[in-house]
Design a protein around this motif. Structure first.
Motif, short mmCIF file in Angstrom:
data_model
loop_
_atom_site.label_atom_id
_atom_site.label_comp_id
_atom_site.label_asym_id
_atom_site.label_seq_id
_atom_site.Cartn_x
_atom_site.Cartn_y
_atom_site.Cartn_z
N ILE A 130 -0.54 -3.11 12.78
CA ILE A 130 0.44 -3.13 11.32
C ILE A 130 1.46 -2.49 11.60
CG2 ILE A 130 -0.12 -1.76 9.36
CD1 ILE A 130 -2.74 -1.52 10.50
N TYR A 175 4.80 0.72 0.63
CA TYR A 175 4.92 0.58 1.66
C TYR A 175 4.33 -1.30 1.69
CZ TYR A 175 7.03 4.19 4.20
OH TYR A 175 7.03 5.92 4.64
N ARG A 190 4.42 -1.07 8.55
CA ARG A 190 4.43 -0.71 8.12
C ARG A 190 6.44 -0.38 6.70
NH1 ARG A 190 -0.98 1.13 5.18
NH2 ARG A 190 -1.94 1.36 7.12
N VAL A 241 2.93 -3.91 3.91
CA VAL A 241 2.06 -3.80 4.90
C VAL A 241 2.42 -5.46 5.22
CG1 VAL A 241 -0.28 -2.97 6.00
CG2 VAL A 241 1.03 -1.91 4.30
N GLU A 279 0.86 -1.59 0.20
CA GLU A 279 -0.53 0.21 0.30
C GLU A 279 0.83 1.26 0.28
OE1 GLU A 279 -3.85 0.56 2.63
OE2 GLU A 279 -1.88 1.73 3.37
N GLN A 293 -0.13 -7.12 8.64
CA GLN A 293 -1.03 -6.65 9.56
C GLN A 293 -1.31 -8.11 9.96
OE1 GLN A 293 -4.66 -4.58 8.01
NE2 GLN A 293 -5.57 -5.36 8.71
#
Length: 355
Positions: free
Chosen positions: A333, A287, A335, A289, A284, A291
């Motif tokens: 999360i 980055y 990043r 990500v 995203e 999670q």
């Protein structure tokens, strides 16, 4: 200072100073005196300009040879300051008595007005001499100190980077052996399969942990193999979802970054069939990500945050933007900045410049 630059300065420098002096200090001579006087006056000026330039050069280079290096700049300036009045007065009296002789005037001491005016001009000239030779020398010495400091800093950072990499192997092995030990007691039939997959994963870890960066594609292939180990132990209680990764396969990141994050999620969360741990990996806005849903264990897990700190420190050593961590009651999360291939090209250029 190389010999070519020095020869150029000795040839052109006095001419430039002569023109500056003629324009700003001696322009009245061209309007107040006849041509023979102007020729005599300016001939003396340019001849002694070369003499004083080279005399000052010799004194400054002698002091530099006696007190070399950037760290001795203060000592050099002290001795240059002591020699400065002597050089100024040598230049003044050479010109003064030569003018008296050429113009067939009686020998005598100068007036105070002539002394202060001409001495001020000589101070200006000698400031230029000192500025040229000591200024260039200090700048060159500063560059040497700067590049040596940068080189030492790069070596120190590389040693820290290698130290961080060396911490991962025992950490991974310890946790894998713990998992294998549990399987041998609880699920003996799965232990052999787990051991084979652990061997494959550890072979990859040894090979790629020596690298500074790996491609996202390579890291994802490793994570899928590593996830098989987790899946062998936890079954349907753990899930991995890879989404929106197409087109980013050749971007770079430190090796074993994803393995550390998966391990971190497993360590801190409940993993049960009716409370599965879901880990998502997607890209995203440049980055990567990672999670996972938050299901904190009832028993407090002792954590020194070595894994996350290793990742952050690696990005610091690479002089890249740091990972961003977001956490609430629902999701954890992180990043991870994806590094483009231009980093490799920049580093190659930097290495070439250092050599």
């Amino acid at each position: 200072m190389n010999s070519y630059k020095d020869r150029t300065l000795r040839l052109i420098g006095p001419l430039v100073v002569f023109m500056i002096g003629s324009l700003f200090f001696r322009l009245n001579i061209y309007f107040e005196h006849d041509l023979p006087f102007i020729i005599r006056f300016q001939s003396i000026a340019i001849i002694y300009g070369y003499i004083c330039w080279n005399l000052s050069r010799w004194v400054i280079l002698t002091i530099q040879k006696r007190y070399p290096g950037f760290h001795r700049t203060r000592q050099r300036l002290k001795y240059i300051a002591l020699a400065f009045p002597l050089l100024v007065h040598i230049a003044y009296f050479l010109r003064y008595f030569t003018h008296l002789y050429i113009n067939d005037q009686p020998i005598g001491w100068p007036t105070l007005a002539d002394y202060t005016y001409t001495t001020g001009i000589q101070i200006f000239y000698h400031c230029i001499y000192v500025g040229v030779y000591e200024g260039l020398y200090v700048f060159e010495q500063w560059k040497i100190v700067y590049y040596e400091r940068e080189k030492l800093l790069n070596i120190q950072w590389q040693e820290r980077f290698d130290s961080l990499k060396s911490q991962i192997n025992p950490h991974f092995l310890f946790n894998s052996l713990n998992s294998l030990s549990s399987l041998i007691r609880e699920q003996p039939e799965q232990a052999e399969k787990f051991l084979d997959e652990m061997s494959n994963v550890y072979r990859y870890l040894l090979r790629n942990n020596e690298q500074e960066l790996v491609s996202l594609q390579t890291e994802l292939q490793f994570v899928e193999s590593y996830f098989h180990l987790l899946k062998t132990r936890y079954g349907e209680s753990i899930q991995l979802k890879l989404e929106n990764l197409s087109g980013y396969e050749q971007y770079l990141l430190p090796p074993l970054t994803l393995q550390i994050l998966l391990e971190n999620a497993v360590k801190h969360n409940i993993i049960l069939k009716d409370q599965p741990l879901v880990i998502q990996i997607y890209v995203e806005k440049g980055y990567l990500v990672v999670q996972n849903n938050v299901q904190k264990k009832n028993l407090k897990v002792v954590s020194n945050k070595v894994g996350l700190n290793n990742i952050i420190t690696k990005y610091q050593l690479l002089k890249q933007p740091e990972p961003v961590i977001e956490s609430d009651a629902v999701f954890f999360i992180i990043r991870i900045p994806l590094i483009g291939n231009e980093y490799i090209y920049t580093k190659i250029i930097d290495i070439a410049h250092q050599h």
